[in-house]
Design an enzyme around this catalytic site. Structure first.
Site, PDB file in Angstrom:
ATOM      1  N   SER A 177      10.089  -6.402   2.163  1.00  0.00           N
ATOM      2  CA  SER A 177      10.741  -5.102   2.379  1.00  0.00           C
ATOM      3  C   SER A 177       9.749  -4.107   2.972  1.00  0.00           C
ATOM      4  CB  SER A 177      11.223  -4.509   1.050  1.00  0.00           C
ATOM      5  OG  SER A 177      11.982  -5.427   0.305  1.00  0.00           O
TER       6      SER A 177
ATOM      7  N   HIS B 166       6.137  -4.710   1.375  1.00  0.00           N
ATOM      8  CA  HIS B 166       6.012  -5.333   0.050  1.00  0.00           C
ATOM      9  C   HIS B 166       6.641  -6.731   0.105  1.00  0.00           C
ATOM     10  CE1 HIS B 166       5.509  -5.487  -4.250  1.00  0.00           C
ATOM     11  NE2 HIS B 166       6.737  -5.977  -4.340  1.00  0.00           N
TER      12      HIS B 166
ATOM     13  N   ASN C 260       5.269   1.294   3.596  1.00  0.00           N
ATOM     14  CA  ASN C 260       4.563   0.172   2.988  1.00  0.00           C
ATOM     15  C   ASN C 260       5.360  -1.105   3.227  1.00  0.00           C
ATOM     16  OD1 ASN C 260       2.636  -1.221   1.364  1.00  0.00           O
ATOM     17  ND2 ASN C 260       4.029  -1.100  -0.397  1.00  0.00           N
TER      18      ASN C 260
ATOM     19  N   ARG D  78      -9.454   9.632  -8.223  1.00  0.00           N
ATOM     20  CA  ARG D  78      -8.441   9.287  -7.210  1.00  0.00           C
ATOM     21  C   ARG D  78      -8.209  10.451  -6.240  1.00  0.00           C
ATOM     22  NH1 ARG D  78      -5.361   5.178  -7.553  1.00  0.00           N
ATOM     23  NH2 ARG D  78      -5.564   4.999  -9.805  1.00  0.00           N
TER      24      ARG D  78
ATOM     25  N   GLU E 265       6.925 -10.886   7.368  1.00  0.00           N
ATOM     26  CA  GLU E 265       6.319  -9.546   7.293  1.00  0.00           C
ATOM     27  C   GLU E 265       5.790  -9.143   8.663  1.00  0.00           C
ATOM     28  OE1 GLU E 265       3.481  -8.953   4.093  1.00  0.00           O
ATOM     29  OE2 GLU E 265       4.460 -10.478   2.885  1.00  0.00           O
TER      30      GLU E 265
ATOM     31  N   ASN F 171      -1.273  -7.939   8.481  1.00  0.00           N
ATOM     32  CA  ASN F 171      -0.171  -7.066   8.902  1.00  0.00           C
ATOM     33  C   ASN F 171      -0.647  -6.006   9.890  1.00  0.00           C
ATOM     34  OD1 ASN F 171       2.610  -7.502   7.632  1.00  0.00           O
ATOM     35  ND2 ASN F 171       1.236  -7.887   5.905  1.00  0.00           N
TER      36      ASN F 171
ATOM     37  N   LEU G 108      -1.801   5.773  -4.452  1.00  0.00           N
ATOM     38  CA  LEU G 108      -2.143   7.056  -3.831  1.00  0.00           C
ATOM     39  C   LEU G 108      -1.869   8.181  -4.816  1.00  0.00           C
ATOM     40  CD1 LEU G 108      -0.548   6.274  -0.387  1.00  0.00           C
ATOM     41  CD2 LEU G 108      -2.994   6.634  -0.786  1.00  0.00           C
TER      42      LEU G 108
ATOM     43  N   ASP H  88       6.262   1.038  -5.475  1.00  0.00           N
ATOM     44  CA  ASP H  88       7.195   0.173  -4.735  1.00  0.00           C
ATOM     45  C   ASP H  88       8.652   0.624  -4.916  1.00  0.00           C
ATOM     46  OD1 ASP H  88       5.012  -1.426  -3.934  1.00  0.00           O
ATOM     47  OD2 ASP H  88       5.157  -2.626  -5.747  1.00  0.00           O
TER      48      ASP H  88
ATOM     49  N   ARG I 148      -4.326   0.145  -3.695  1.00  0.00           N
ATOM     50  CA  ARG I 148      -4.704   1.291  -4.507  1.00  0.00           C
ATOM     51  C   ARG I 148      -3.553   2.294  -4.525  1.00  0.00           C
ATOM     52  NH1 ARG I 148      -8.928   3.521  -6.840  1.00  0.00           N
ATOM     53  NH2 ARG I 148      -9.173   5.740  -6.524  1.00  0.00           N
TER      54      ARG I 148
END
Ligand code: GRF
Length: 200
Positions: free
Chosen positions: A138, A111, A109, A67, A176, A17, A95, A147, A93
């Site tokens: 999406s 998905h 993002n 994190r 995508e 992507n 955030l 998501d 990962r």
């Protein structure tokens, strides 16, 4: 003439992507530039692809780090490259809440499902098992719900008879690669109303 929006792409894997985002903006003048490709996996194939494309890269393993600590280093790297919008592209990962607050409304993002259906991993297998006829992908804004942020755009793909999850994943991935650049371009154009001046 408006400057292009500086986008930082986060990858953890092959980065197809990210390559699609880069190629789209190379074909003709668009509203964004890829200012940095960053990864939590130093050996990610996406980093190799980014270097070949001449895009600056940053990599650091998250292993053994909290994190928040890792996301702080990531945040510093993005700011050092004057990044304005972050595009997750196979970034495997979560955030931290602090990172999401700092970049609120500026993290996108992609998905591989028609959200809100099939959040999380293994989307194609689950969709096939449920007997879905339409699946897809999406582009959404990232919030602290996995998501779960507002959907900006979707593309639909019709499931074929006896199709495997791998075959379906391949066909959705093609969508995508079309949907993500178009959506990012529109998103960034809205941040730079003057961008039309750049078009040939
Ligand atoms: C894509 O299917 C994307 O939708 C999901 O992770 C995969 C990343 O693939 N978030 P790539 O690394 O961009 O090739």
């Amino acid at each position: 003439m408006a400057e292009r929006v500086r986008v930082g792409v986060l990858v953890s894997g092959r980065g197809s992507n990210m390559v699609a985002l880069s190629e789209y903006r190379r074909r003709e003048a668009r509203s964004y530039d890829l200012a940095l490709v960053a990864s939590n996996v130093p050996e990610a194939r996406g980093l190799v692809a980014a270097r070949r494309l001449g895009i600056p890269t940053w990599a650091r393993s998250h292993k053994g780090m909290e994190r928040e600590e890792f996301d702080h280093l990531l945040d510093v790297a993005l700011r050092e490259h004057d990044v304005e919008v972050v595009a997750l592209a196979g970034y495997m990962r979560l955030l931290s809440g602090e990172f999401i607050r700092r970049w609120d409304g500026r993290v996108l993002n992609i998905h591989p499902s028609l959200l809100p259906a099939y959040k999380g991993l293994d989307t194609h297998r689950r969709a096939l098992e449920a007997g879905e006829i339409w699946v897809g992908c999406s582009v959404h804004l990232v919030t602290d719900e996995l998501d779960g942020g507002p959907v900006l755009a979707q593309a639909k793909v019709r499931v074929r008879e006896r199709e495997s999850a791998e075959q379906l994943a391949e066909r959705v991935l093609k969508e995508e690669h079309r949907l993500y650049p178009e959506t990012l371009d529109k998103f960034c154009a809205r941040l730079r109303p003057g961008h039309v001046d750049l078009l040939p």
